[in-house]
Design a protein around this motif. Structure first.
Motif, PDB file in Angstrom:
ATOM      1  N   ARG A 209       0.354  -1.350   0.071  1.00  0.00           N
ATOM      2  CA  ARG A 209      -0.168  -0.067  -0.100  1.00  0.00           C
ATOM      3  C   ARG A 209       0.984   1.100  -0.048  1.00  0.00           C
ATOM      4  O   ARG A 209       0.085   2.416  -0.663  1.00  0.00           O
ATOM      5  N   GLN A 210       2.548   1.241   0.588  1.00  0.00           N
ATOM      6  CA  GLN A 210       2.870   1.553   0.609  1.00  0.00           C
ATOM      7  C   GLN A 210       4.297   1.729  -0.121  1.00  0.00           C
ATOM      8  O   GLN A 210       5.352   0.873   0.511  1.00  0.00           O
ATOM      9  N   VAL A 211       4.751   2.813  -0.581  1.00  0.00           N
ATOM     10  CA  VAL A 211       6.163   2.204  -1.294  1.00  0.00           C
ATOM     11  C   VAL A 211       7.046   2.205  -0.022  1.00  0.00           C
ATOM     12  O   VAL A 211       7.913   1.222  -0.299  1.00  0.00           O
ATOM     13  N   PRO A 212       7.776   3.123   0.651  1.00  0.00           N
ATOM     14  CA  PRO A 212       8.523   2.318   1.495  1.00  0.00           C
ATOM     15  C   PRO A 212       8.099   1.847   2.640  1.00  0.00           C
ATOM     16  O   PRO A 212       9.168   1.005   3.110  1.00  0.00           O
ATOM     17  N   GLU A 213       7.363   1.211   2.943  1.00  0.00           N
ATOM     18  CA  GLU A 213       6.823   0.175   3.661  1.00  0.00           C
ATOM     19  C   GLU A 213       7.512  -1.453   3.485  1.00  0.00           C
ATOM     20  O   GLU A 213       7.248  -2.128   3.591  1.00  0.00           O
ATOM     21  N   ALA A 214       6.728  -0.731   1.932  1.00  0.00           N
ATOM     22  CA  ALA A 214       7.430  -2.247   1.090  1.00  0.00           C
ATOM     23  C   ALA A 214       8.549  -2.517   1.214  1.00  0.00           C
ATOM     24  O   ALA A 214       9.091  -3.374   1.769  1.00  0.00           O
ATOM     25  N   GLN A 215       8.842  -1.963   1.175  1.00  0.00           N
ATOM     26  CA  GLN A 215      10.730  -1.215   0.708  1.00  0.00           C
ATOM     27  C   GLN A 215      11.439  -1.705   2.019  1.00  0.00           C
ATOM     28  O   GLN A 215      11.880  -2.201   2.452  1.00  0.00           O
ATOM     29  N   GLY A 216      10.948  -1.813   3.775  1.00  0.00           N
ATOM     30  CA  GLY A 216      11.668  -1.729   4.449  1.00  0.00           C
ATOM     31  C   GLY A 216      11.151  -3.323   4.322  1.00  0.00           C
ATOM     32  O   GLY A 216      11.921  -3.947   5.766  1.00  0.00           O
ATOM     33  N   TYR A 217       9.921  -3.635   4.383  1.00  0.00           N
ATOM     34  CA  TYR A 217       9.829  -5.910   4.393  1.00  0.00           C
ATOM     35  C   TYR A 217      10.913  -6.297   3.454  1.00  0.00           C
ATOM     36  O   TYR A 217      10.252  -7.272   2.989  1.00  0.00           O
ATOM     37  N   GLY A 218      11.538  -5.285   2.500  1.00  0.00           N
ATOM     38  CA  GLY A 218      12.611  -5.992   1.403  1.00  0.00           C
ATOM     39  C   GLY A 218      11.611  -5.873   0.275  1.00  0.00           C
ATOM     40  O   GLY A 218      12.711  -6.822  -0.581  1.00  0.00           O
ATOM     41  N   TYR A 219      10.935  -5.278   0.002  1.00  0.00           N
ATOM     42  CA  TYR A 219       9.815  -5.802  -1.113  1.00  0.00           C
ATOM     43  C   TYR A 219      10.893  -4.650  -2.317  1.00  0.00           C
ATOM     44  O   TYR A 219      10.489  -3.113  -1.958  1.00  0.00           O
ATOM     45  N   ASN A 220      10.729  -4.831  -3.741  1.00  0.00           N
ATOM     46  CA  ASN A 220      11.550  -4.174  -4.692  1.00  0.00           C
ATOM     47  C   ASN A 220      10.813  -3.375  -5.710  1.00  0.00           C
ATOM     48  O   ASN A 220      10.010  -4.143  -6.329  1.00  0.00           O
ATOM     49  N   ILE A 221       9.787  -2.570  -4.482  1.00  0.00           N
ATOM     50  CA  ILE A 221       9.123  -2.258  -5.879  1.00  0.00           C
ATOM     51  C   ILE A 221       9.164  -0.450  -6.042  1.00  0.00           C
ATOM     52  O   ILE A 221       9.839   0.212  -4.827  1.00  0.00           O
ATOM     53  N   SER A 222       8.817   0.115  -7.160  1.00  0.00           N
ATOM     54  CA  SER A 222       8.939   1.663  -7.478  1.00  0.00           C
ATOM     55  C   SER A 222       7.061   2.427  -7.010  1.00  0.00           C
ATOM     56  O   SER A 222       7.338   3.538  -7.064  1.00  0.00           O
ATOM     57  N   GLU A 223       6.377   1.658  -7.170  1.00  0.00           N
ATOM     58  CA  GLU A 223       4.543   2.456  -7.330  1.00  0.00           C
ATOM     59  C   GLU A 223       3.884   1.251  -6.361  1.00  0.00           C
ATOM     60  O   GLU A 223       4.210   0.288  -6.295  1.00  0.00           O
ATOM     61  N   THR A 224       2.990   2.149  -5.731  1.00  0.00           N
ATOM     62  CA  THR A 224       2.141   1.293  -4.500  1.00  0.00           C
ATOM     63  C   THR A 224       1.034   0.585  -5.842  1.00  0.00           C
ATOM     64  O   THR A 224       0.991   0.447  -7.029  1.00  0.00           O
ATOM     65  N   LEU A 225       0.633  -0.478  -4.663  1.00  0.00           N
ATOM     66  CA  LEU A 225      -0.540  -1.784  -5.755  1.00  0.00           C
ATOM     67  C   LEU A 225      -1.158  -0.749  -6.767  1.00  0.00           C
ATOM     68  O   LEU A 225      -1.901  -0.214  -6.070  1.00  0.00           O
ATOM     69  N   SER A 226      -1.592  -1.076  -7.467  1.00  0.00           N
ATOM     70  CA  SER A 226      -2.903  -1.198  -7.818  1.00  0.00           C
ATOM     71  C   SER A 226      -4.072  -2.128  -7.849  1.00  0.00           C
ATOM     72  O   SER A 226      -4.082  -3.451  -8.733  1.00  0.00           O
ATOM     73  N   SER A 227      -5.256  -1.526  -7.274  1.00  0.00           N
ATOM     74  CA  SER A 227      -6.378  -2.042  -7.385  1.00  0.00           C
ATOM     75  C   SER A 227      -7.029  -2.420  -8.662  1.00  0.00           C
ATOM     76  O   SER A 227      -7.034  -1.232  -9.257  1.00  0.00           O
ATOM     77  N   ASN A 228      -7.252  -3.272  -9.368  1.00  0.00           N
ATOM     78  CA  ASN A 228      -8.196  -3.296 -11.069  1.00  0.00           C
ATOM     79  C   ASN A 228      -9.155  -2.681 -10.903  1.00  0.00           C
ATOM     80  O   ASN A 228      -9.445  -4.498 -10.970  1.00  0.00           O
ATOM     81  N   ILE A 229      -9.661  -2.636 -10.991  1.00  0.00           N
ATOM     82  CA  ILE A 229     -11.792  -3.284 -11.106  1.00  0.00           C
ATOM     83  C   ILE A 229     -12.485  -2.527 -11.134  1.00  0.00           C
ATOM     84  O   ILE A 229     -12.172  -1.103 -12.280  1.00  0.00           O
ATOM     85  N   ASP A 230     -12.834  -3.308 -12.917  1.00  0.00           N
ATOM     86  CA  ASP A 230     -14.057  -2.211 -13.658  1.00  0.00           C
ATOM     87  C   ASP A 230     -15.115  -1.488 -12.793  1.00  0.00           C
ATOM     88  O   ASP A 230     -15.828  -1.156 -12.449  1.00  0.00           O
ATOM     89  N   ASP A 231     -15.961  -0.846 -13.986  1.00  0.00           N
ATOM     90  CA  ASP A 231     -16.454  -0.168 -13.666  1.00  0.00           C
ATOM     91  C   ASP A 231     -17.533  -0.509 -12.895  1.00  0.00           C
ATOM     92  O   ASP A 231     -18.453   0.055 -12.528  1.00  0.00           O
TER      93      ASP A 231
END
Length: 870
Positions: A209-231
């Motif tokens: 949900r947050q990049v710094p939080e995820a990186q603190g757990y060792g995950y290599n992401i540059s942007e937060t999760l995208s919830s992909n929801i149809d209309d």
């Protein structure tokens, strides 16, 4: 007074780069959120808002540009007493507004109550208790000087049972959650505090949900999760309870951390401008979650009205707004009407709830329990009394005890309950006892020691006390002359066996499962649960005790469903109760139920499946998009929880959604339907007025410099002032000078009248007012065929009949007290919205041609009565 670089102010280049990288890894186009501009301005004639609008207009018309920026920008993390505050308007008699957690009490304060969780009050299926809980929480918040209480929660809705913050919300059903939202909001705001519906929207897990939080757990992401929801899914499931919140008059909405269709929720114009402010007609203000703002001008025109806590990262003194928002309005990047509308929405929400700017002082500090300390906590400046230790609890302990008891679901009972002066009670398990470090021994409840009565994270409150089950049950045993012993460990196998295998033993085993917010990791659970099993050897404990004792009662405190498959049908387990997260009166509440002082009538607000896999959707635990934004596709559509189980497998359910037993019995009969004489649905037409502006302002940068002679500069505090008349230097942006047309989307700054959506409500917040017309009234007779008074929860479900529709969907319910032998009539109502599907082509609610059937029953799978709708 640092200003964030205007490249960040204008738009996120990182997001674009991340999207490009994502496409390389994904090998398919990413979900895209369509732009929607301009940001709708307030409607002066909106139902329930006209008086507040007039008051706000009078107030905002007197404000300077700097004062408007001050009102919309948080002052920074730890800059004042609350978790979030905006700047004051002392010239007009408005102190700094206080935004504070949480949805079950007051976070980090003293002499306040710890209420049952939203999920637990949902299990009561009692509108009155939902309202009374909201009103009591609002009273306590007002007594502490809080102006915006950060709750209730409809995001997460509960797509996955492992979701860490599901317990903060109500249920994975939009109707039950929507009613919980509506009643809680009415209660909070009737008490004089603005409610905040959160987290908007699709915020269904903690991982990524947050990049710094995820990186603190060792995950290599540059942007937060995208919830992909149809209309269609968005409207029929996730947006539904927020529509109820808006219809209830909620004053504020918090946008969430994650992206939705690869656009950050707090700068997602489709979500904020189109769905929330245009279609639903939301008249209050949108605030960011803490550090969920990623841009300045872009988030302003996309519909964000208040930045929280104001700094781009905690304790940097750097802000996307503040001085940068001042500059953006002065140079025309952000139109003046947009800033005016931000201020109008904030002040209208305040006036709607309080009618005045004469606010009670903030009398506590989130940062310390000390009486004296620095008012500017982060800067360690302004030493004074900051905590008056005001006791705001009143008699709320009685209400908490009532809610927790009436929210306890009796899942199984073969006759051992209610207890009646049993000869020997043996209570087993650490969940029955007190934490050795006290109930508040772990910050934000970030551990699982002793009995579990709330999850962890920002959605918590400090306990004024916590009655353990061991203490309450022992007191009752002494009163009855019952022999009583307890073993408050999950691992003392020999001692437990020796105790519960004795003659006449009634063994009550207490077990739990915990979860919470992602910034806290408890035993490898990074907010979201790792699994659906009981914690701390709980399953082994239950199986052992039930192998040694033929009268074993199991009590579960948990944040949602757990797997009961290995032991629920053991004949030695004579009763199973889910007691949720009951708050401070935990032991008293469960004792009331076990001994029959409260006849259980709670209903499970979720399904108990046989396996983890049987739920379908699960948390995304590992990044799936290289180092870009993890992609979470909501491919199941509206089929979550009971809707999914009904669709795919009738044999994988242990206890269904809406299930719950009583100490008496009920009979359902005589279902009837009456069709209302409602007019034909008329889509909304017309246009808005032109965007209004309130007051003129100077464009001379000299007028916006920090007034050094008037007051001292506070370290890290976010101000609206400039530190130089050189706009390039003030913005700290080497590219300063771009025009809005060069980087903002088309129509982002338009101020001419805008067409109303056909599905919008015009003057009616919540959508087209005809959606809420009652089309059918369903009645049924409910008879108490047992020997004791009880409460029953008749539930009205509907089948919309289409091949892509759920088998049944909850639409209404009631909780009814019925004397032995008495028959009472249940009345349920079906609105036009209840009978409609979202048509993605016409962009409106439409009643399909398929035949409709109504059901009245005691759960989603015990549908005693049915009737075709004419």
């Amino acid at each position: 007074m640092k200003a964030a670089a205007l490249s960040c102010l204008f738009g996120s280049t990182l997001a674009v780069a991340g999207a490009i990288e994502s496409r390389k890894v994904h090998q398919k186009p990413l979900a895209r959120s369509e732009p929607f501009y301009p940001s709708p301005w307030m409607n002066p004639n909106a139902d329930g808002w006209a008086e507040a609008y007039a008051q706000a207009k009078s107030f905002v018309s007197q404000m300077t540009l700097l004062e408007k920026v001050n009102l919309t920008t948080g002052v920074g993390w730890g800059a004042e007493q609350c978790v979030g505050q905006v700047g004051a308007i002392p010239r007009l008699g408005l102190r700094s507004l206080c935004m504070h957690d949480s949805p079950l009490g007051i976070r980090g304060a003293d002499y306040n109550s710890a209420f049952p969780s939203g999920q637990t009050v949902a299990a009561t299926w009692d509108r009155g208790l939902m309202y009374r809980r909201g009103y009591a929480m609002g009273q306590e918040a007002k007594g502490k000087g809080i102006n915006v209480l950060l709750g209730p929660v409809a995001g997460p809705l509960g797509r996955m049972p492992e979701g860490g913050r599901n317990w903060e919300g109500f249920a994975p059903d939009p109707v039950l959650t929507g009613i919980g939202m509506s009643e809680t909001i009415k209660g909070i705001q009737d008490a004089g505090v603005i409610a905040c519906a959160k987290h908007f929207i699709g915020n269904e897990q903690e991982h990524f949900r947050q990049v710094p939080e995820a990186q603190g757990y060792g995950y290599n992401i540059s942007e937060t999760l995208s919830s992909n929801i149809d209309d269609k899914t968005m409207h029929e499931l996730y947006l539904w309870p927020f529509a109820d919140a808006v219809r209830a008059g909620v004053g504020s909405v918090m946008c969430s951390y994650q992206q939705v269709n690869n656009s950050y929720a707090c700068q997602n114009s489709k979500l904020l401008n189109d769905l929330l402010k245009n279609e639903l007609g939301f008249q209050g203000f949108v605030m960011s979650d803490w550090q969920a703002q990623h841009t300045g001008a872009a988030s302003a025109v996309a519909g964000l009205d208040m930045s929280m806590p104001g700094d781009t990262q905690f304790n940097t003194g750097v802000s996307f707004w503040g001085a940068n928002l001042t500059l953006a309005v002065l140079n025309g990047t952000v139109p003046a009407y947009r800033l005016d509308d931000m201020a109008m929405r904030i002040m209208a929400a305040l006036f709607k709830v309080t009618k005045t700017t004469d606010l009670e002082p903030i009398n506590f500090s989130f940062w310390t329990d000390d009486t004296y300390g620095p008012i500017h906590w982060a800067a360690k400046q302004g030493y004074q009394e900051i905590n008056s230790h005001v006791d705001v609890r009143a008699d709320h302990g009685n209400l908490i005890r009532e809610i927790a008891a009436k929210g306890t679901v009796l899942l199984k009972n073969t006759g051992s309950l209610p207890l009646n002066k049993p000869k020997f009670v043996a209570v087993i398990g650490e969940d029955a006892g007190s934490s050795p470090n006290g109930p508040n021994g772990c910050s934000d409840r970030g551990c699982n020691e002793g009995t579990l009565a709330m999850g962890w994270g920002s959605g918590t409150a400090n306990y004024p006390y916590l009655v353990s089950p061991d203490a309450a049950l022992q007191a009752r045993a002494i009163q009855d002359g019952t022999r009583y012993e307890s073993v408050l460990s999950n691992y003392a196998e020999e001692k437990t066996k020796a105790l519960v295998s004795q003659a006449n033993a009634t063994a009550i085993v207490f077990v739990n499962a915990d979860s919470g917010e992602g910034y806290i990791n408890v035993d490898g659970n990074e907010g979201d649960r790792k699994n659906l099993t009981l914690w701390n050897n709980g399953d082994t404990l239950v199986k052992n005790v039930s192998s040694w004792c033929s009268n074993t009662i199991v009590v579960i405190h948990s944040v949602g469903p757990v797997l009961l498959t290995d032991w629920y049908d053991n004949p030695n387990i004579t009763a199973i109760l889910w007691a949720g997260l009951p708050g401070q009166e935990s032991g008293n509440s469960i004792t009331d139920v076990l001994y029959g002082k409260v006849n259980p009538a709670a209903r499970s607000p979720f399904t108990w499946g046989k396996t983890r896999e049987s739920y379908g959707a699960d948390v995304l635990y590992k990044p799936n998009n290289g180092n870009g934004a993890p992609q979470q596709d909501f491919t199941e559509g509206v089929f979550i929880d009971y809707r999914y189980f009904d669709k795919v497998d009738d044999d994988s359910v242990i206890y269904e959604f809406g299930h719950g037993l009583s100490y008496t019995t009920f009979e359902y009969s005589n279902i009837r339907v009456v069709k209302s004489n409602v007019s034909e649905y008329r889509p909304t037409t017309g246009t808005t007025a032109q965007a209004p502006t309130f007051g003129n302002f100077s464009t001379d940068l000299e007028d916006y410099l920090f007034p050094k002679d008037e007051f001292p500069y506070i370290y890290q505090y976010i101000y609206p002032y400039l530190n130089t008349t050189d706009p390039r230097r003030a913005s700290a942006d080497p590219h300063y000078g771009q025009t809005a047309e060069e980087f903002l989307p088309p129509h982002a700054t338009d101020d001419d009248p805008q067409p109303l959506l056909r599905s919008s409500g015009g003057n009616s917040p919540g959508g087209n007012r005809q959606l809420y017309d009652i089309v059918y009234t369903i009645t049924a007779d409910i008879t108490n065929t047992g020997s004791v008074v009880g409460e029953e929860v008749p539930q009205l479900y509907v089948s919309l009949g289409g091949p892509e529709d759920p088998k049944v969907q909850l639409r209404d319910f009631d909780r009814m007290r019925i004397e032995p032998g008495e028959t009472r009539q249940f009345t349920g109502r079906l609105t036009r919205r209840d009978l409609s599907n979202w048509d993605v082509t016409v962009q409106d609610w439409v009643i399909s041609r398929y035949p409709k059937t109504a059901y009245v029953g005691r759960s989603s799978r015990k549908l005693d009565l049915k009737i075709e709708l004419p």
